[in-house]
Design a protein around this motif. Structure first.
Motif, PDB file in Angstrom:
ATOM      1  N   UNK A 137      -8.635  -5.146  58.392  1.00 55.44           N
ATOM      2  CA  UNK A 137      -8.566  -3.371  57.356  1.00 55.44           C
ATOM      3  C   UNK A 137      -7.601  -3.561  56.075  1.00 55.44           C
ATOM      4  N   UNK A 138      -6.471  -4.386  57.154  1.00 50.79           N
ATOM      5  CA  UNK A 138      -4.643  -3.973  56.186  1.00 50.79           C
ATOM      6  C   UNK A 138      -5.514  -4.772  54.715  1.00 50.79           C
ATOM      7  N   UNK A 165       1.730   0.680  53.046  1.00 48.81           N
ATOM      8  CA  UNK A 165       1.870   0.735  55.218  1.00 48.81           C
ATOM      9  C   UNK A 165       0.673  -0.772  55.154  1.00 48.81           C
ATOM     10  N   UNK A 166      -0.967  -0.778  55.099  1.00 44.91           N
ATOM     11  CA  UNK A 166      -1.116  -1.844  55.333  1.00 44.91           C
ATOM     12  C   UNK A 166      -0.903  -2.493  54.800  1.00 44.91           C
ATOM     13  N   UNK A 167      -0.278  -2.945  53.936  1.00 42.07           N
ATOM     14  CA  UNK A 167       0.995  -4.832  53.800  1.00 42.07           C
ATOM     15  C   UNK A 167       2.034  -4.480  54.374  1.00 42.07           C
ATOM     16  N   UNK A 169       9.016   3.627  49.545  1.00 44.79           N
ATOM     17  CA  UNK A 169      10.343   2.541  50.322  1.00 44.79           C
ATOM     18  C   UNK A 169      10.475   2.553  51.392  1.00 44.79           C
ATOM     19  N   UNK A 170      10.066   3.343  51.836  1.00 44.02           N
ATOM     20  CA  UNK A 170      10.162   3.148  53.904  1.00 44.02           C
ATOM     21  C   UNK A 170       9.537   2.230  54.733  1.00 44.02           C
ATOM     22  N   UNK A 171       8.193   1.906  53.919  1.00 41.22           N
ATOM     23  CA  UNK A 171       7.174   0.858  54.612  1.00 41.22           C
ATOM     24  C   UNK A 171       7.909  -0.290  53.468  1.00 41.22           C
ATOM     25  N   UNK A 172       8.055  -0.414  52.217  1.00 40.81           N
ATOM     26  CA  UNK A 172       8.742  -1.551  51.029  1.00 40.81           C
ATOM     27  C   UNK A 172       9.223  -1.935  51.680  1.00 40.81           C
TER      28      UNK A 172
END
Length: 297
Positions: free
Chosen positions: A119-120, A136-138, A172-175
């Motif tokens: 799914x991601x 986010x999925x990454x 940035x918060x997910x990267x």
């Protein structure tokens, strides 16, 4: 630093800096039943989003054309149908994102890593539809791969994400955590050069995230969420401090004591502002001990 033999110094570095040991790798098979539930939720919600988009668009456009051809022109209906069309796109997009979020969280809860990764990967292809969701999925995909010992694949996923979003501060918060996973993966593989590169990227992205979160926000919703924002900043500081700590350990093992000392200093500075946790306490303890050892370097 006092002079000592080369061999003795290497032994000292190994003892104090510690060798990076790979954590336990998840070798368990994916929960097949959980995979089925997660995929069913994902496809059901995506189909619902598609039907909503098609139905809402058809209705809005049809009524808009009728109002446009009316005599006299029905301005009120034209305006309302334009609003309805925009609302349809927003709701359908949100439902598509919830399909990803809900199914991935369900897969994680059920230890169904196969569907979580599948799914991601599908979400990554929705980059234009939901850029933040795809980022986010990454992060989730890279984390899952690393947990299963697929370090090279995790690093490749992070590399592609950096190429897409590294120059922007929007995700940035997910990267940042994705960069940290890449650094960790390279360090496990013994590639300290790339590990340092990705630690620096982690520091760059999380540093930007903290700065943006600290900027004053306007509006009632922003004021209501200010306390939660402060708590999140403290959590991000933990990740940022851990990145400096990782750099310091690598430099220490390479006997680059000047850089090690500077990064331990930054670790202590950042971690002092982080949320209380066992990780914070341990990192601060080790960083302070290392600073004492490097006092005269």
């Amino acid at each position: 630093m006092p002079q000592m033999s080369k061999n003795r110094e290497k032994q000292r570095v190994k003892k104090l800096g510690g060798d990076m040991q790979a954590p336990p790798v998840n070798t368990a098979a994916s929960n097949e039943q959980g995979d089925k539930y997660a995929m069913l939720l994902f496809y059901s919600a995506e189909v619902l989003a598609g039907l909503l988009l098609i139905g809402g668009t058809a209705f809005s456009v049809t009524r808009f054309i009728q109002a446009l051809n009316a005599h006299p022109l029905d301005w009120a209906t034209c305006i309302w149908m334009t609003v309805a069309l925009a609302f349809t796109f927003i709701v359908a997009r949100s439902l598509a994102w919830l399909a990803v979020l809900g199914s991935v969280l369900l897969a994680g809860k059920l230890n169904a890593w196969q569907s979580m990764e599948d799914i991601s990967r599908k979400a990554q292809k929705m980059q234009k539809l939901m850029p933040s969701g795809a980022s986010w999925a990454t992060m989730v995909l890279a984390q899952s791969l690393a947990s299963r010992g697929k370090y090279k694949e995790a690093a490749e996923i992070a590399e592609a994400e950096w190429a897409r979003n590294g120059s922007s501060d929007k995700n940035d918060q997910t990267l940042g955590p994705t960069c940290a996973i890449a650094s960790f993966s390279y360090q496990i593989e013994g590639d300290m050069k790339n590990s340092l590169i990705w630690n620096e990227r982690t520091i760059t992205t999380l540093g930007r995230a903290v700065e943006n979160l600290k900027k004053p926000k306007k509006g009632l919703l922003a004021n209501a969420m200010s306390q939660q924002s402060g708590q999140y900043i403290a959590q991000v500081q933990t990740q940022l401090g851990a990145a400096y700590f990782g750099n310091a350990n690598i430099y220490f093992q390479q006997m680059n004591y000047r850089q090690a000392k500077e990064n331990y200093r930054k670790t202590i500075e950042i971690m002092s502002q982080a949320a209380e946790s066992p990780q914070k306490a341990e990192i601060l303890r080790v960083a302070k001990e290392q600073m004492q050892r490097l006092k005269h370097s």
